[in-house]
Design a protein around this motif. Structure first.
Motif, mmCIF file in Angstrom:
data_model
loop_
_atom_site.group_PDB
_atom_site.id
_atom_site.type_symbol
_atom_site.label_atom_id
_atom_site.label_comp_id
_atom_site.label_asym_id
_atom_site.label_seq_id
_atom_site.Cartn_x
_atom_site.Cartn_y
_atom_site.Cartn_z
ATOM 1 N N ARG A 1 1.425 -4.133 2.056
ATOM 2 C CA ARG A 1 0.607 -2.943 1.805
ATOM 3 C C ARG A 1 -0.867 -3.282 2.006
ATOM 4 N NH1 ARG A 1 4.671 -1.205 1.835
ATOM 5 N NH2 ARG A 1 5.866 0.185 0.501
ATOM 6 N N GLU B 1 9.112 -5.930 7.353
ATOM 7 C CA GLU B 1 10.183 -6.079 6.379
ATOM 8 C C GLU B 1 11.341 -6.886 6.956
ATOM 9 O OE1 GLU B 1 11.037 -2.128 4.896
ATOM 10 O OE2 GLU B 1 8.918 -1.884 4.360
ATOM 11 N N GLU C 1 5.929 -1.291 8.233
ATOM 12 C CA GLU C 1 7.350 -1.485 7.937
ATOM 13 C C GLU C 1 7.996 -2.526 8.838
ATOM 14 O OE1 GLU C 1 9.325 2.282 7.983
ATOM 15 O OE2 GLU C 1 7.976 3.110 6.467
ATOM 16 N N GLN C 2 7.396 -2.806 10.007
ATOM 17 C CA GLN C 2 8.008 -3.762 10.931
ATOM 18 C C GLN C 2 8.058 -5.173 10.360
ATOM 19 O OE1 GLN C 2 5.699 -4.631 14.478
ATOM 20 N NE2 GLN C 2 3.824 -4.011 13.471
ATOM 21 N N SER D 1 0.860 5.624 8.967
ATOM 22 C CA SER D 1 1.879 5.322 9.978
ATOM 23 C C SER D 1 2.863 4.353 9.349
ATOM 24 C CB SER D 1 1.254 4.702 11.226
ATOM 25 O OG SER D 1 1.023 3.324 11.025
ATOM 26 N N ASP D 2 3.990 4.109 10.053
ATOM 27 C CA ASP D 2 4.978 3.187 9.502
ATOM 28 C C ASP D 2 4.826 1.794 10.103
ATOM 29 O OD1 ASP D 2 5.788 3.774 12.010
ATOM 30 O OD2 ASP D 2 7.697 4.693 11.428
ATOM 31 N N TRP D 3 3.614 1.507 10.617
ATOM 32 C CA TRP D 3 3.375 0.233 11.299
ATOM 33 C C TRP D 3 3.714 -0.970 10.410
ATOM 34 C CZ3 TRP D 3 -0.257 -3.839 10.786
ATOM 35 C CH2 TRP D 3 -0.345 -4.697 11.899
ATOM 36 N N SER E 1 -0.130 2.437 4.996
ATOM 37 C CA SER E 1 1.252 2.909 4.974
ATOM 38 C C SER E 1 1.316 4.430 4.921
ATOM 39 C CB SER E 1 2.003 2.298 3.793
ATOM 40 O OG SER E 1 1.257 2.429 2.623
#
Lengths: 231, 210
Positions: free
Chosen positions: B119, B145, B142-143, B138-140, B135
């Motif tokens: 985060r 994880e 999340e990559q 965009s979901d950038w 966050s």
């Protein structure tokens, strides 16, 4: 204080002598924080509160001021007020004070506040100073709110994003999507957008003033029917 | 009494100063504990959210300790435990390599060295470009994880615009690179000092040898 005085002071703060659009004072926070409507409104309210408290104190002590200590005393009063409000915001509006960051402490340097203490509150009774502080603060907050809302709509395509920071969790879904697409016009959110937006607001106000002046001249030439002229 | 009147402004200024000091002292006293609570709550919200529902029964804020990570500043680590066993570690790190200064991140790493989540806490990246690392925008993030130092291999921890294995935020290669680099540094420290990360907290040492 006569009602007509109060009306004149209000008109002065909101329109004729608006701190943001006419005096062009306090531009640093005005331009920096006005990227969303909520940020603008929050800083506007904090500034209004500082104006009211410092105006009341300066006016209450107006018989004691001597030229030698006037400015240091005003700055001391204003800085203490701002610090008190900054601490209160950190305690009870924590997320918002994180978002506004350094600009709450920087209210100290907003020339509007020192200017009103010097030009108005130090010479006028407490009641008039209170009205003046409210009017000038409301005028400043209104410009911040309008500029912030405009930049938010054009730049992010939303209105009232982050309202929960100011109004509590119930306001979390107040955000209104304004544009059909995801990405707004980036320029509006960046610093140049603040200057352009303020320039447009000043121009708009000037146009309205000119128009009312022209129509005022026309109606002034012929006696108005509402008020019969005295012989 | 010309002399007395000369001192009067000075006395008034002193009185105002005294009044300001007393008032501010009182307000500081009144707000200090609330401000501390708010700061703790803010940190706890962020750290708990990133643990992605991993169960733990210790007080995360009490587990906070400083840790040195090469190339990052102001680093703190929180450890999550269940029945005294380490579950995950959350690193609060600041990288100076952002496009316009510091980027402060939370990086959660599970027991085995896989990234649980990343985060962004604070940054000053360009609105509309670099701020898409957030966050909320965009979901950038999340990559990251499930990634670890072996997956992808160490030399591919870079944005794809620089031949790495990670997506690049469009028009923000420097910002992307700074975040990827920071996560990589956290993982490297975790790998080489895993025992220290988990061992230094209270319960592990306080109970002594069994």
């Amino acid at each position: 204080m006569a009602a007509s005085d109060a009306k004149r002071i209000w008109r002065n703060g909101l329109w004729d002598n608006n701190p943001g659009l006419v005096q062009l004072l306090g531009l640093c926070p005005l331009l920096a924080v006005s990227n969303t409507a909520v940020n603008g409104l929050a800083l506007g309210l904090a500034t209004l509160l500082v104006l009211v408290v410092s105006g009341l104190l300066v006016s209450a002590l107006r018989h004691a001021w001597r030229p030698e200590i006037r400015i240091p005393a005003f700055v001391l009063i204003i800085a203490s007020t701002v610090t008190a409000i900054d601490l209160s915001m950190q305690a009870w509006l924590h997320d918002l004070s994180r978002t506004l960051g350094i600009f709450v402490p920087l209210i100290v340097t907003n020339c509007t506040i020192l200017a009103r203490a010097e030009a108005f509150a130090s010479k006028q009774p407490v009641s008039a100073s209170l009205v003046d502080a409210l009017a000038q603060g409301a005028g400043f907050a209104a410009v911040l709110l309008v500029l912030g809302a405009g930049r938010e709509i054009v730049g992010q395509g939303t209105l009232l994003a982050g309202a929960d920071m100011l109004f509590g969790p119930a306001a979390a879904d107040w955000t209104i999507p304004m544009l059909p697409f995801d990405q707004g016009l980036l320029l509006a959110v960046l610093p140049p957008g603040a200057f352009i937006g303020l320039g447009l607001l000043v121009a708009l106000r000037q146009k309205l003033v000119n128009r009312s002046r022209e129509s005022g001249l026309e109606s002034g030439a012929s006696p108005s029917p509402a008020e019969p002229s005295t012989p | 009494m010309p002399d007395a009147s000369r001192w009067r402004p000075l006395a008034l200024l002193g009185l105002i100063g005294l009044g300001a000091a007393v008032t501010l002292g009182g307000i500081d006293e009144l707000t200090r504990s609330t401000i501390d609570d708010q700061r703790r709550a803010y940190a706890l919200r962020a750290v708990s959210a990133i643990l992605a529902g991993r169960n733990h029964d210790n007080d995360l804020l009490d587990s906070a300790r400083p840790i040195d990570i090469d190339g990052l500043e102001a680093t703190t680590v929180y450890t999550a435990r269940l029945d005294g066993q380490p579950v995950a570690a959350v690193f609060d790190v600041t990288t100076p390599r952002g496009y316009s200064g510091d980027i402060r991140l939370l990086v959660a790493v599970d027991d085995g060295g896989d990234v649980l989540g990343v985060r962004v806490l604070e940054h000053r990246e360009t609105p509309g470009l670099g701020d898409r690392i957030e966050s909320g925008r965009s979901d950038w993030l999340e990559q990251f994880e499930g990634k670890s130092l072996g997956n992808p291999s160490r030399d591919r921890w870079a944005p794809d615009r620089r031949d790495g294995a990670f997506d690049t935020v469009t028009s923000a290669t420097i910002t992307s690179s700074a975040v990827i680099d920071a996560v990589k540094r956290v993982l490297a420290t975790f790998e080489s000092h895993r025992n220290r990360v988990f061992a230094e907290s209270g319960p592990a040492n306080a109970n002594g040898p069994d």
